[in-house]
Scaffold this motif. Structure first.
Motif: not given
Length: 856
Positions: A853-856, A794-800, A833-835, A778-785
């Motif tokens: 926080s962490g992995i969704r 064939g999978y996806c997930t969200t990380v913080e 497990v990813m979606e 994360e290069p901007t100094g902002q918390r990101r999802f």
């Protein structure tokens, strides 16, 4: 009475190369290690500390029986593996990802060979240390860091034992070894006696000893003197020790230690620029290896090609060797510089071959070209979409021998006309033969795109005309650029109606310097500067290799997509420059390409950009950091971009190869070349660095090529875009004339990152399994999802991601799981497990709980 604890770290400093090449480094390593083995038999209290995996690898290759003796001493606790890195690198110039590999290769070697995992890192000879190292160290399992430079006179610390804080908020215990890292033969006890008296009573004493700078290590004389000193000083407890034991002793002091939230600089500011040719080659190689890994991973995980593990390992070892501080800093001899270049070219060749083999595998599923078609295939290796101006040079089957010109016409696969502009090819065959085209395209992440080129035969184009006598003005919907024909300088750079240029942008300035390759005695290059000036018409023609006089400032390319202005300059008719301003007709960025013929000695060249942001704050890219730097005229170091901000406006510069620079009163000055002597080293009391009675060669004489990209606008949008812009400029999409077989297997993107700023720094196979490693920053100094999609799986997930955080994940494609990991690929938790993810690449973000926080 409480004893005063003194931790003695027996050590030898062996530079693998410096004033000698690697063969002598091998000889010194073997001789020193043999000597230490013999001393350990005579002095059972001796505990010897040595880092640098490369040295042990040399022992393993050239004297394996000595390695067995070292392994036996490790079992007896008389030999200690310290640090755990591949070698002692420059800690300013490598990227964060390359520094991770420095640690990973060293730690894996020591774990495999000795079963050892050091937890205290030490770089006692490196010339400054980037703040971005803190997070790398903490996430690699280190608990302390020992260094020597910069010394007290260059950097005042609250004390020599402190908490070093990174940009992400992480911290690590840092120890400056103020007694330095070596001792004269037979003088160690004497030096210790003086040093202890200067140390505060509240901190245990750390004392490195051993003969260096070229091997030697501990001696029997010094060991006997330590025995005598212990008898003379019963209030001292002299302990032959290790870095880990010292770190454990000071760990209880951690809550009371002062915090230092900056990089550990400056020292040897000339080394940010010395031997820029080698620095350029290093950066290019580093970038190509990371792209080669990404593309190799994409083809491997889709069954298109085996993963080239051995080739990548060889290339990375060559690169890591050239991270050595006296190589990358440019402070080695000429012969060592040549050796390093050979290694980098070997690594670069491996990277280029792997990239093209992956390109061919990914292109193979495209249909074969129809008659009369010239297929231009373009692959975007980045895991996000890009819109950019592309270049491709190729050749039709036969030269055009007619009186008409074969004008390229470009089409998408669906027949849509793609605007394109023909520019001068690299070759100099005076015939309508080679074609070099520019075209703008929107490219989807990690996908192959196909464009069809055909030719229309038209009257030959007229050469571009420069009509105004005093100015060349280029206006687009977004920018206005004025280049003076009287000076060749960029006098106006207006973006969306706002002016950013002060008088004289892109001025080349020559400053006095000396033969010191390090720049040990300076903090800035601010003495009187002399500018390059325009060549007169006759001299401009001579420099350009033309028979008749030409104006030194004129338009050389003009078309639908961009205008190129050429400027020919000189400095005292000894050094010359050809500067191209490339002004695209879309967007706010302009490019500068500089070809420099440098023939100065004991001088430094800067490229100056005076802006109207007079009170600007200065930021530069560092390893996994966007670092605020002093804007007081002192020499600073940054990597791929520099950014001036005076809210709410900003001016940025991306550079393909330079590192040193300064800024004062809104004027950014990039350091391009120096010309000291090879390994020119000042010695106190000596008047001359080089012999006064003979010729001494200087670094970086001859021809150099540089590229810079300038941009300006609203500060928050500039900052968010800058990391990806620099990656796109320095690692552009691959565009080739390529005739696919049509027999290959279709490929999907391996990874897609649905966030406008998050950077993928690594996408590769794990070192020990067949899982996928994904590293984000994360290069901007902002918390990101950030949503991650893996269309090939064939999978996806969200990380913080926390501000400035590095996050490493291991993806198991068969199980559909993702696991958070440390930088060295050790799992930090249980797999998640990813979606399932739809095949389409449209944005379908999953819901995010802001409190998670962490992995969704």
């Amino acid at each position: 009475m409480e004893l005063r604890k003194v931790y003695l770290l027996a050590h030898t400093h062996i530079d693998p190369v410096w004033l000698w090449d690697w063969q002598e480094g091998v000889a010194v390593t073997l001789a020193t290690f043999r000597s230490v083995v013999e001393l350990c038999q005579l002095f059972p209290e001796l505990r010897f500390n040595q880092n640098e995996a490369l040295l042990y690898r040399w022992v393993e290759l050239y004297e394996p029986e000595l390695l067995q003796q070292i392994q036996a001493l490790l079992q007896r606790n008389q030999w200690h593996i310290a640090g755990g890195w591949y070698l002692q690198p420059d800690c300013n110039l490598p990227s964060g990802e390359a520094m991770i590999r420095q640690i990973m290769f060293g730690r894996r070697y020591f774990a495999r060979t000795f079963g050892i995992n050091p937890t205290v890192a030490l770089n006692v000879d490196s010339f400054g240390h980037s703040r971005g190292l803190v997070q790398i160290l903490a996430r690699s399992g280190y608990r302390a860091y020992i260094f020597c430079r910069p010394p007290h006179g260059w950097l005042k610390l609250p004390q020599s034992l402190f908490l070093w804080q990174g940009v992400d908020g992480s911290s690590i215990i840092a120890i400056r070894a103020d007694a330095h890292y070596n001792t004269p033969l037979g003088k160690a006890a004497e030096k210790l006696r003086a040093f202890v008296s200067s140390c505060p009573d509240s901190i245990p004493v750390l004392f490195f000893w051993g003969v260096g700078n070229h091997g030697g290590g501990p001696s029997a004389t010094d060991l006997q003197a330590f025995r005598k000193l212990q008898d003379e000083q019963p209030q001292w407890d002299l302990q032959h020790s290790t870095p880990e034991e010292y770190a454990a002793a000071v760990e209880p002091l951690r809550p009371s230690l002062p915090t230092f939230p900056q990089s550990l600089r400056p020292w040897a500011v000339g080394a940010y620029t010395t031997n820029i040719r080698l620095k350029q080659l290093y950066r290019r190689t580093e970038e190509r290896l990371l792209i080669a890994e990404m593309m190799a991973a994409s083809t491997f995980f889709q069954g298109l090609r085996p993963y080239p593990e051995e080739q990548l390992h060889q290339a990375w070892e060559d690169l890591l060797f050239c991270q050595f501080h006296d190589i990358l800093a440019g402070t080695c001899t000429e012969s060592v510089s040549h050796t390093a270049s050979q290694r980098l070219y070997r690594a670069l060749q491996i990277g280029d071959e792997l990239i093209f083999s992956s390109f061919a595998a990914l292109a193979a599923s495209h249909p074969r070209a129809a008659p009369g078609e010239f297929p231009i295939l373009v692959y975007n290796p980045h895991p996000y979409p890009v819109k950019t101006l592309l270049e491709c040079e190729f050749q039709p089957e036969e030269p055009n021998r007619s009186d008409l010109h074969a004008s390229p016409r470009l089409f998408s696969e669906t027949g849509e006309v793609i605007p394109c502009q023909e520019v001068r090819p690299e070759s100099n065959v005076p015939q309508d033969l080679r074609k070099h085209i520019l075209f703008r395209a929107v490219l989807q992440p990690q996908q192959m795109h196909r464009f069809i080129c055909r030719f229309a035969y038209v009257p030959p184009p007229s050469p571009p005309v420069t009509s105004e006598p005093n100015w060349i003005r280029v206006r687009t919907a977004e920018i206005e650029v004025w280049v003076s024909r009287l000076t060749g300088l960029l006098e106006r750079y207006r973006v969306l109606g706002r002016e950013y240029a002060r008088t004289g942008m892109a001025r080349l300035l020559v400053l006095p310097d000396d033969a010191d390759a390090w720049g040990m005695r300076v903090r800035h290059f601010r003495r009187k500067a002399r500018p390059f000036r325009l060549l007169p018409k006759t001299k401009a023609a001579w420099f350009a290799g033309l028979p008749e006089g030409i104006h030194p400032v004129r338009i050389v390319e003009s078309g639908e997509l961009c205008t190129t202005i050429e400027v020919l300059l000189h400095y005292r008719y000894r050094s010359f420059a050809c500067l191209h301003y490339i002004i695209p007709h879309e967007g706010t960025e302009i490019e500068l390409r500089l070809r420099l013929l440098w023939n100065e000695r004991d001088s430094l060249l800067k490229l100056a950009f005076p802006t109207r942001l007079i009170h600007a704050r200065l930021y530069g890219q560092s390893m996994f950091a966007a670092e605020e730097l002093p804007a007081n005229g002192s020499e600073q170091v940054a990597q791929r971009w520099i950014y001036l901000v005076e809210e709410p406006w900003a001016f940025s510069c991306i550079t393909d190869s330079t590192y040193g620079m300064d800024c004062r009163n809104g004027e950014l000055r990039l350091s391009l070349v120096r010309s000291p002597a090879y390994s020119g080293h000042p010695v106190s009391g000596r008047k001359h660095i080089v012999p006064p009675n003979r010729f001494t060669p200087r670094v970086d004489q001859g021809e150099h090529l540089f590229r810079f990209w300038l941009n300006a606008g609203e500060s928050s949008s500039r900052r968010q875009a800058l990391e990806r812009e620099s990656l796109l400029r320095l690692c552009p999409p691959l565009a080739y004339l390529f005739y696919p077989s049509g027999a290959g297997q279709p490929a999907q993107p391996l990874c897609v990152v649905d966030d406008p700023a998050v950077i993928v720094t690594a996408l590769k196979k794990t070192e020990s399994t067949n899982a996928l490693v994904l590293r984000l920053w994360e290069p901007t100094g902002q918390r990101r999802f950030c949503q991650l999609r893996f269309p090939a799986f064939g999978y996806c997930t969200t990380v913080e991601l926390a501000p400035f955080a590095i996050a490493t994940f291991i993806v198991e494609p068969q199980q559909g799981t993702i696991t958070e990991a440390g930088l060295l690929e050790q799992p930090l938790g249980l797999p998640r497990v990813m979606e399932p993810c739809p095949d389409t690449l449209t944005d379908q973000r999953s819901s995010v709980d802001p409190g998670s926080s962490g992995i969704r």
